[in-house]
Design a protein around this motif. Structure first.
Motif, mmCIF file in Angstrom:
data_model
loop_
_atom_site.group_PDB
_atom_site.id
_atom_site.type_symbol
_atom_site.label_atom_id
_atom_site.label_comp_id
_atom_site.label_asym_id
_atom_site.label_seq_id
_atom_site.Cartn_x
_atom_site.Cartn_y
_atom_site.Cartn_z
ATOM 1 N N MET A 1 -21.945 23.071 -37.066
ATOM 2 C CA MET A 1 -21.367 24.311 -36.503
ATOM 3 C C MET A 1 -21.772 25.517 -37.355
ATOM 4 O O MET A 1 -21.731 25.444 -38.576
ATOM 5 C CB MET A 1 -19.840 24.184 -36.469
ATOM 6 N N ARG A 2 -22.194 26.592 -36.681
ATOM 7 C CA ARG A 2 -22.618 27.787 -37.425
ATOM 8 C C ARG A 2 -21.421 28.500 -38.032
ATOM 9 O O ARG A 2 -20.290 28.322 -37.588
ATOM 10 C CB ARG A 2 -23.374 28.744 -36.496
ATOM 11 N N ASP A 3 -21.733 29.334 -39.027
ATOM 12 C CA ASP A 3 -20.672 30.046 -39.741
ATOM 13 C C ASP A 3 -19.817 30.905 -38.799
ATOM 14 O O ASP A 3 -18.591 30.910 -38.890
ATOM 15 C CB ASP A 3 -21.316 30.932 -40.816
ATOM 16 N N SER A 4 -20.506 31.602 -37.891
ATOM 17 C CA SER A 4 -19.788 32.481 -36.967
ATOM 18 C C SER A 4 -18.903 31.663 -36.022
ATOM 19 O O SER A 4 -17.781 32.066 -35.698
ATOM 20 C CB SER A 4 -20.784 33.317 -36.162
ATOM 21 N N GLU A 5 -19.396 30.482 -35.618
ATOM 22 C CA GLU A 5 -18.612 29.619 -34.728
ATOM 23 C C GLU A 5 -17.369 29.097 -35.441
ATOM 24 O O GLU A 5 -16.296 29.001 -34.866
ATOM 25 C CB GLU A 5 -19.460 28.420 -34.277
ATOM 26 N N ARG A 6 -17.572 28.771 -36.717
ATOM 27 C CA ARG A 6 -16.455 28.273 -37.524
ATOM 28 C C ARG A 6 -15.368 29.326 -37.647
ATOM 29 O O ARG A 6 -14.194 29.046 -37.515
ATOM 30 C CB ARG A 6 -16.960 27.914 -38.923
ATOM 31 N N LYS A 7 -15.809 30.554 -37.891
ATOM 32 C CA LYS A 7 -14.845 31.656 -38.019
ATOM 33 C C LYS A 7 -14.091 31.859 -36.710
ATOM 34 O O LYS A 7 -12.885 32.076 -36.702
ATOM 35 C CB LYS A 7 -15.582 32.956 -38.406
ATOM 36 N N ALA A 8 -14.847 31.793 -35.610
ATOM 37 C CA ALA A 8 -14.223 31.983 -34.298
ATOM 38 C C ALA A 8 -13.204 30.881 -34.026
ATOM 39 O O ALA A 8 -12.119 31.142 -33.503
ATOM 40 C CB ALA A 8 -15.295 31.995 -33.220
ATOM 41 N N LEU A 9 -13.551 29.664 -34.424
ATOM 42 C CA LEU A 9 -12.639 28.534 -34.203
ATOM 43 C C LEU A 9 -11.365 28.704 -35.023
ATOM 44 O O LEU A 9 -10.261 28.501 -34.529
ATOM 45 C CB LEU A 9 -13.341 27.221 -34.564
ATOM 46 N N ARG A 10 -11.556 29.107 -36.274
ATOM 47 C CA ARG A 10 -10.385 29.328 -37.121
ATOM 48 C C ARG A 10 -9.476 30.398 -36.499
ATOM 49 O O ARG A 10 -8.261 30.255 -36.455
ATOM 50 C CB ARG A 10 -10.822 29.768 -38.527
ATOM 51 N N TYR A 11 -10.103 31.454 -35.999
ATOM 52 C CA TYR A 11 -9.337 32.539 -35.370
ATOM 53 C C TYR A 11 -8.557 32.006 -34.167
ATOM 54 O O TYR A 11 -7.386 32.330 -33.985
ATOM 55 C CB TYR A 11 -10.306 33.657 -34.937
ATOM 56 N N LYS A 12 -9.228 31.162 -33.379
ATOM 57 C CA LYS A 12 -8.566 30.608 -32.188
ATOM 58 C C LYS A 12 -7.387 29.721 -32.580
ATOM 59 O O LYS A 12 -6.327 29.778 -31.969
ATOM 60 C CB LYS A 12 -9.574 29.769 -31.374
ATOM 61 N N ILE A 13 -7.599 28.907 -33.604
ATOM 62 C CA ILE A 13 -6.518 28.012 -34.039
ATOM 63 C C ILE A 13 -5.348 28.833 -34.583
ATOM 64 O O ILE A 13 -4.203 28.623 -34.213
ATOM 65 C CB ILE A 13 -7.028 27.000 -35.095
ATOM 66 N N GLU A 14 -5.675 29.803 -35.435
ATOM 67 C CA GLU A 14 -4.609 30.607 -36.037
ATOM 68 C C GLU A 14 -3.827 31.394 -34.992
ATOM 69 O O GLU A 14 -2.642 31.615 -35.132
ATOM 70 C CB GLU A 14 -5.207 31.599 -37.038
ATOM 71 N N ASN A 15 -4.531 31.835 -33.972
ATOM 72 C CA ASN A 15 -3.869 32.653 -32.960
ATOM 73 C C ASN A 15 -3.493 31.867 -31.716
ATOM 74 O O ASN A 15 -3.088 32.438 -30.713
ATOM 75 C CB ASN A 15 -4.739 33.850 -32.609
#
Ligand SMILES: [Fe+2]
Ligand SMILES: [Fe+2]
Length: 278
Positions: free
Chosen positions: A1-15
């Motif tokens: 998973m790319r860095d940007s995808e990882r960040k997006a996933l974290r954002y989705k989980i957190e929110n």
């Protein structure tokens, strides 16, 4: 998973971007418990308005999950006995029941067994808040639910990989995502304003040596999680028994005799709990 995808996933989980897909009652429960000003009587009023929820709560508090002697017949009595923190966890526990089952077959049984085992160890050690430890045991793998909701297909592949490589699931998660379900569970429960001790256990149940707020609770849940896996109660995506942290083991000072005793009490309580939550 790319860095940007990882960040997006974290954002989705957190929110909790998948919140719209989860049942309405759970959404209302999360709104309620994430409010730092909520009181026990607010929760009592909310629960008693919903007969199905009332039944679930009473079944739960009268089950071997909690070690209360005698029968608890009213929600208010149950809540007073449990206190605010445990009540929040219990409410979330009963409401994520279906989600847990949907996220991963066997995850609920694994979580329940871990809650029961955590309570037994905490009681055995004379800890003052076994219900709170039990609650942390019930919710310790909540991050798996959060990840499975966001990336169900990919998560399934991770489990396959864990099986093939004979590695704990959290190691595969870490390789691909640079975070694990323990982090994800921490993000979600922090967002929900959960008690700090509970967040700490969820976040560090695989690395109890890093737990600062509730190290004793983290040690207990860490060991309970592994004992439950070793006994093959439920399933949480692990095909191997994850390694025991030697410091946690040492801290609990468990002799072989005590472990045997804990395991047999856990299995008795699990047998007694069968069907209670269906
Ligand atoms: Fe875990
Ligand atoms: Fe677990």
């Amino acid at each position: 998973m790319r860095d940007s995808e990882r960040k997006a996933l974290r954002y989705k989980i957190e929110n909790l971007s998948n919140l719209p897909t989860i049942p309405g009652v759970l959404k209302r429960i999360i709104r309620l418990i994430e409010n730092p000003k909520v009181s026990l009587s607010d929760i009592g009023a909310f629960v008693t308005k919903d007969p199905a929820l009332t039944t679930k709560i009473l079944k739960m508090v009268n089950s071997p999950l909690y070690g209360f002697p005698g029968r608890i017949s009213s929600v208010n009595q149950a809540l007073v006995l449990l206190g605010l923190n445990v009540t929040k966890g219990l409410l979330l526990g009963v409401s994520v029941f279906e989600l847990m089952q949907k996220a991963m077959t066997g995850l609920w049984e694994h979580s329940l067994a871990c809650a029961i085992c955590s309570r037994i160890i905490a009681q055995d050690m004379g800890m003052k808040d076994p219900e709170e430890v039990s609650c942390a045991g019930l919710l310790h793998d909540l991050g798996k639910v959060a990840i499975a909701l966001e990336i169900p297909g990919i998560y399934q592949n991770y489990m396959e990989e864990a099986k093939e490589k004979r590695l704990p699931l959290y190691q595969i998660e870490d390789e691909h995502l640079s975070f694990t379900h323990a982090h994800a569970g921490g993000w979600v429960t922090r967002k929900w304003n959960f008690p700090k001790s509970l967040i700490d256990v969820i976040e560090f149940h695989h690395k109890p040596q890093l737990s600062k707020v509730a190290p004793d609770h983290s040690n207990v849940v860490h060991i309970a999680d592994i004992l439950v896996r070793a006994r093959g109660l439920g399933f949480a995506g692990d095909y191997v028994v994850p390694p025991v942290n030697p410091k946690a083991w040492e801290r609990l000072g468990l002799s072989e005799e005590r472990v045997v005793n804990i395991l047999s009490r856990m299995e008795e309580d699990m047998a007694e709990s069968e069907g209670v939550f269906d």
